[in-house]
Scaffold this motif. Structure first.
Motif, PDB file in Angstrom:
ATOM      1  N   LEU A  65       0.826  -1.209   0.000  1.00  0.00           N
ATOM      2  CA  LEU A  65       0.000   0.000   0.000  1.00  0.00           C
ATOM      3  C   LEU A  65       0.862   1.262   0.000  1.00  0.00           C
ATOM      4  CD1 LEU A  65      -2.814  -1.041   2.510  1.00  0.00           C
ATOM      5  CD2 LEU A  65      -3.055  -0.687   0.044  1.00  0.00           C
ATOM      6  N   ASN A  66       1.954   1.231   0.723  1.00  0.00           N
ATOM      7  CA  ASN A  66       2.848   2.388   0.719  1.00  0.00           C
ATOM      8  C   ASN A  66       3.497   2.574  -0.647  1.00  0.00           C
ATOM      9  OD1 ASN A  66       3.981   4.556   2.343  1.00  0.00           O
ATOM     10  ND2 ASN A  66       5.946   3.524   2.079  1.00  0.00           N
ATOM     11  N   GLY A  67       3.781   1.464  -1.327  1.00  0.00           N
ATOM     12  CA  GLY A  67       4.294   1.570  -2.689  1.00  0.00           C
ATOM     13  C   GLY A  67       3.300   2.231  -3.623  1.00  0.00           C
ATOM     14  N   LEU A  68       2.012   1.912  -3.470  1.00  0.00           N
ATOM     15  CA  LEU A  68       0.978   2.578  -4.272  1.00  0.00           C
ATOM     16  C   LEU A  68       0.871   4.056  -3.907  1.00  0.00           C
ATOM     17  CD1 LEU A  68      -1.928  -0.059  -4.314  1.00  0.00           C
ATOM     18  CD2 LEU A  68      -0.352   0.518  -6.170  1.00  0.00           C
ATOM     19  N   ARG A  69       0.970   4.367  -2.626  1.00  0.00           N
ATOM     20  CA  ARG A  69       0.889   5.774  -2.194  1.00  0.00           C
ATOM     21  C   ARG A  69       2.000   6.603  -2.819  1.00  0.00           C
ATOM     22  NH1 ARG A  69       1.764   6.226   3.724  1.00  0.00           N
ATOM     23  NH2 ARG A  69       0.724   8.245   3.694  1.00  0.00           N
ATOM     24  N   GLU A  70       3.177   6.024  -2.936  1.00  0.00           N
ATOM     25  CA  GLU A  70       4.330   6.771  -3.428  1.00  0.00           C
ATOM     26  C   GLU A  70       4.614   6.520  -4.905  1.00  0.00           C
ATOM     27  OE1 GLU A  70       7.553   5.773  -0.894  1.00  0.00           O
ATOM     28  OE2 GLU A  70       6.638   6.648   0.889  1.00  0.00           O
ATOM     29  N   ASN A  71       3.742   5.754  -5.559  1.00  0.00           N
ATOM     30  CA  ASN A  71       3.873   5.473  -6.995  1.00  0.00           C
ATOM     31  C   ASN A  71       5.219   4.832  -7.345  1.00  0.00           C
ATOM     32  OD1 ASN A  71       1.314   6.616  -7.772  1.00  0.00           O
ATOM     33  ND2 ASN A  71       2.221   8.656  -7.515  1.00  0.00           N
ATOM     34  N   ASP A  72       5.703   3.929  -6.482  1.00  0.00           N
ATOM     35  CA  ASP A  72       6.969   3.259  -6.781  1.00  0.00           C
ATOM     36  C   ASP A  72       6.872   1.739  -6.625  1.00  0.00           C
ATOM     37  OD1 ASP A  72       6.840   2.939  -4.061  1.00  0.00           O
ATOM     38  OD2 ASP A  72       8.889   3.595  -3.664  1.00  0.00           O
ATOM     39  N   LEU A  73       5.652   1.209  -6.794  1.00  0.00           N
ATOM     40  CA  LEU A  73       5.503  -0.242  -6.691  1.00  0.00           C
ATOM     41  C   LEU A  73       6.164  -0.913  -7.888  1.00  0.00           C
ATOM     42  CD1 LEU A  73       4.328  -2.487  -4.936  1.00  0.00           C
ATOM     43  CD2 LEU A  73       2.227  -2.355  -6.288  1.00  0.00           C
ATOM     44  N   TYR A  74       5.656  -0.640  -9.087  1.00  0.00           N
ATOM     45  CA  TYR A  74       6.276  -1.087 -10.342  1.00  0.00           C
ATOM     46  C   TYR A  74       6.187   0.074 -11.312  1.00  0.00           C
ATOM     47  CZ  TYR A  74       6.086  -5.828  -8.462  1.00  0.00           C
ATOM     48  OH  TYR A  74       6.252  -6.938  -7.675  1.00  0.00           O
ATOM     49  N   THR A  75       7.197   0.909 -11.304  1.00  0.00           N
ATOM     50  CA  THR A  75       7.145   2.159 -12.066  1.00  0.00           C
ATOM     51  C   THR A  75       7.118   1.936 -13.573  1.00  0.00           C
ATOM     52  OG1 THR A  75       9.565   2.291 -11.904  1.00  0.00           O
ATOM     53  CG2 THR A  75       8.273   3.484 -10.248  1.00  0.00           C
ATOM     54  N   GLY A  76       7.577   0.788 -14.034  1.00  0.00           N
ATOM     55  CA  GLY A  76       7.592   0.535 -15.469  1.00  0.00           C
ATOM     56  C   GLY A  76       6.277   0.018 -16.017  1.00  0.00           C
ATOM     57  N   LEU A  77       5.305  -0.224 -15.148  1.00  0.00           N
ATOM     58  CA  LEU A  77       4.010  -0.759 -15.578  1.00  0.00           C
ATOM     59  C   LEU A  77       2.931   0.306 -15.478  1.00  0.00           C
ATOM     60  CD1 LEU A  77       4.045  -4.256 -13.804  1.00  0.00           C
ATOM     61  CD2 LEU A  77       4.597  -3.734 -16.190  1.00  0.00           C
ATOM     62  N   PRO A  78       1.850   0.162 -16.246  1.00  0.00           N
ATOM     63  CA  PRO A  78       0.739   1.111 -16.145  1.00  0.00           C
ATOM     64  C   PRO A  78       0.122   1.091 -14.748  1.00  0.00           C
ATOM     65  CG  PRO A  78       0.523  -0.274 -18.099  1.00  0.00           C
ATOM     66  CD  PRO A  78       1.633  -0.850 -17.283  1.00  0.00           C
ATOM     67  N   GLN A  79      -0.585   2.173 -14.423  1.00  0.00           N
ATOM     68  CA  GLN A  79      -1.182   2.280 -13.104  1.00  0.00           C
ATOM     69  C   GLN A  79      -2.189   1.171 -12.849  1.00  0.00           C
ATOM     70  OE1 GLN A  79       0.065   4.668 -11.172  1.00  0.00           O
ATOM     71  NE2 GLN A  79      -1.076   3.989  -9.380  1.00  0.00           N
TER      72      GLN A  79
END
Length: 678
Positions: A65-79
């Motif tokens: 969830l924190n990765g989603l909050r900071e937009n760094d979960l999988y930066t190379g993939l679409p949202q």
């Protein structure tokens, strides 16, 4: 046009809806996680194994969830792909949590040693999720774990001494999950959730209510009075923050954002300013009462109370900071620093209260553990309740007394506290779960025993040779691993053979601890140097090289614990005698490296070599009388330098001391809620 505006207003809430849902889900899990842990700290209900089985999956949910909050979960993939993957990960982690919590008793008793397919599937899922965390955050650990797991299964293809018949994948999965003596639910993540988690409560509440910022403002008042006091503020600030952070990176982010620009403005080269802050911040792992993660692991390895580590750790930490302060003083003289004019800020009542709270935390932790003999977990909990409650009440009264206030202002420190606590605790728990996979793979394959046998064969019973080999082994590990895994591997591989030949366990484990801390300054994984070099806009490798010169005390401490073992064997007067010898030796070596004894090189270099020779004699001579006698020429040469420094021949150029205005003194301080323990 009105229809276009209408569509934009309609689309805006639609775009914000996923963000609101993510924030809402994050804080629901965060508050639940905090409440569950707080109740456990108070009651210890269920025990640490059940706690780990329940909360290790929840920490992964918080990580996602924190990765989603900071937009760094999988930066190379679409949202949309990030959302889908996150939902899958969260569903799997929650399934593991529910299964492990409800089946805890049967897994540990009824089916112990004969686990069914469901047990292995759920345990294996958690292992895979932890490995994915390691791949994203700690790639060297991820690669090492994969190699060790493959070696565990296919050891029969390895020739020579490291050959073994190979284990089944079922055996590997059980060792990494449901056995609970090793793997993702074992002692290491349990330590993160219990003892370390309790201490992180204290650090987070100080961070959330601005106590660290108040400390920086207080030391800045002293720094702007003297050009030589300015770099020392970095040392003092880092030492103070290190008492509660246990993290070099957190210190560097918090303190360096203010001190590095100020030092550069005063005339210190950027790489040197970054190196001063790197060396000062690194000591955060050495400074009690909240030392680095490896110190908590040391207590676990030795089967001792954490306070026993703290009691022995104060003296080496003070030696470290004393010699760093001397080194920084010599550097300040070399660069003839300018006096930097800054705004002389008057401390507010809130700052005074925050400083009092900070001092209360340190004295409270030490007092409760030493005088009342409380377990570290309860000492940290009681200090958190007392100091946190006081800060909450003071904050509320200060707001209610103001002419205008809002609910958002009222809860802002609590939000910062929760964010800091959840991120640090969840990240540390997953890191130690990753390290538990590594240690489990080592244990089931017998690698430590084989490496220990090689060490004894190569070194025989010569302790000096064993120490050198151990240092080389740890130094190589430190080039790719953070301090905690470096300490674990050195402790597992090196400690048993050394203890077998008669070395005191405290000596071996403090050596491994210092070696792990020193590994934080070895490229390419020095997070501290990376942070400070970025703040200073300096070369990473120049920062590292200069920091190593300032951190010479780490080398002397590693040698000192073997030559003068009283330094760590037992707290007391004997410890201070050994500490004085190591301190004199370290300061002597520092002067030989950085001080100038003459303007003529043909005089200066021989004097520095003589000083270094006597300092090394103090450090490396096991006979205390000879070492104490060798202190005299060291002190005489340092005294000569001090007298020469006061003479007219080396007086500083007045023009070089002209005050300059440096807006860097008012550089913003980065919030400690982003810092992580090492």
């Amino acid at each position: 046009m009105s229809s276009a505006v209408s569509r934009m207003m309609t689309d805006e809430p639609a775009r914000n809806l996923p963000r609101l849902l993510i924030e809402g889900a994050y804080y629901v899990f965060a508050v639940s996680f905090f409440i569950y842990l707080f109740v456990y700290f108070w009651t210890s209900e269920g025990g640490p194994t059940l706690l780990a089985m329940t909360l290790v999956p929840v920490t992964y949910v918080l990580f996602v969830l924190n990765g989603l909050r900071e937009n760094d979960l999988y930066t190379g993939l679409p949202q949309s792909a990030n959302y889908a993957i996150a939902v899958l990960y969260i569903a799997l982690a929650l399934a593991v949590m529910v299964y492990m919590h409800t089946e805890y008793y049967d897994i540990g008793t009824v089916r112990a040693g004969d686990w069914n397919t469901s047990d292995l599937v759920m345990g294996g899922l958690m292992m895979v999720l932890v490995l994915e965390y390691a791949r994203k955050r700690h790639m060297p650990l991820f690669v090492l774990n994969l190699i060790l797991m493959l070696y565990a299964v296919y050891g029969y293809v390895v020739p020579g001494m490291f050959y073994h018949s190979g284990l089944s994948w079922r055996r590997v999965v059980t060792a990494m999950s449901v056995e609970t003596t090793t793997g993702v639910f074992s002692n290491l993540p349990q330590i993160a959730l219990t003892v370390i988690g309790a201490f992180l409560l204290v650090l987070s509440v100080l961070s959330g209510f601005g106590c660290i910022g108040s400390l920086l403002r207080a030391t800045k008042r002293l720094a702007i009075r003297s050009p030589h006091a300015l770099p020392q503020s970095a040392v003092i600030d880092s030492m103070c923050v290190g008492t509660v952070s246990g993290s070099g990176a957190a210190n560097a982010i918090t303190i360096g954002s203010a001190t590095i620009p100020a030092m550069i403005g005063a005339g210190i080269p950027p790489a040197t300013a970054a190196a001063i802050e790197s060396a000062s911040s690194l000591g955060g792992q050495l400074m009690p009462p909240v030392m680095g993660v490896a110190a908590f692991l040391m207590a676990e390895f030795l089967g001792k109370s954490y306070f026993e580590v703290v009691a022995r750790g104060y003296v080496p930490a003070l030696i470290y900071y004393a010699t760093v302060a001397v080194s920084v003083y010599l550097l300040a003289l070399r660069y003839r620093m300018r006096l930097v004019l800054g705004i002389y800020e008057k401390l507010s009542w809130r700052d005074v209260v925050n400083l009092a709270a900070f001092a209360s935390v340190i004295s409270g932790l030490v007092g409760l553990m030493a005088a009342w003999n409380l377990a570290p977990q309860f000492a940290a909990l009681y200090v958190f309740i007392a100091v946190g409650g006081f800060l909450c009440i003071f904050h509320a009264l200060a707001l209610f007394g103001a002419p205008r206030w809002s609910w958002s202002e009222l809860i802002e420190p609590l939000r910062k506290f929760l964010d800091a606590y959840i991120e640090m605790t969840s990240d540390l728990t997953l890191l130690l779960a990753t390290l538990a996979i590594m240690t489990g793979a080592l244990v089931i394959t017998g690698v430590p025993t084989k490496l220990g046998a090689i060490l004894i064969d190569l070194a025989g019973v010569n302790l000096a040779a064993m120490v050198v080999l151990a240092f080389v082994f740890g130094a190589l590990l430190g080039t790719g691993l953070p301090p905690a895994p470096t300490y674990i591997l050195v402790a597992i591989v090196i400690a048993p053979p050394m203890i077998r030949v008669g070395v005191n366990p405290w000596v071996v484990h403090f050596f491994a601890f210092f070696l792990g801390v020193w590994g934080e300054l070895t490229p390419p994984t020095s997070l501290v140097a990376a942070v400070t070099a970025k703040i200073a806009n300096a070369s990473f490798y120049s920062t590292l090289n200069r920091a190593l010169q300032i951190c010479v005390s780490l080398f002397t401490l590693m040698a000192g614990v073997f030559v003068h073992p009283k330094l760590v064997i037992e707290p007391g007067l004997d410890q201070f005698g050994a500490a004085l010898l190591v301190l004199v030796a370290t300061i002597g070596i520092t002067f030989s490296l950085q001080a100038a004894f003459s303007d003529r090189r043909w005089i200066d270099i021989p004097v520095r070599l003589v000083l270094a020779a006597f300092a090394l004699l103090v450090l490396l001579c096991p006979e205390e009388r000879i070492a104490a006698a060798a202190c005299l020429p060291v002190l005489l040469l340092i005294g000569y330098w001090l007298l020469r420094r006061r003479g007219p021949s080396v007086a500083a150029d007045p023009a070089s001391m002209e005050p300059v205005l440096a807006p860097a003194l008012t550089a913003p301080v980065i919030d400690t809620e982003r810092g992580r323990m090492s």
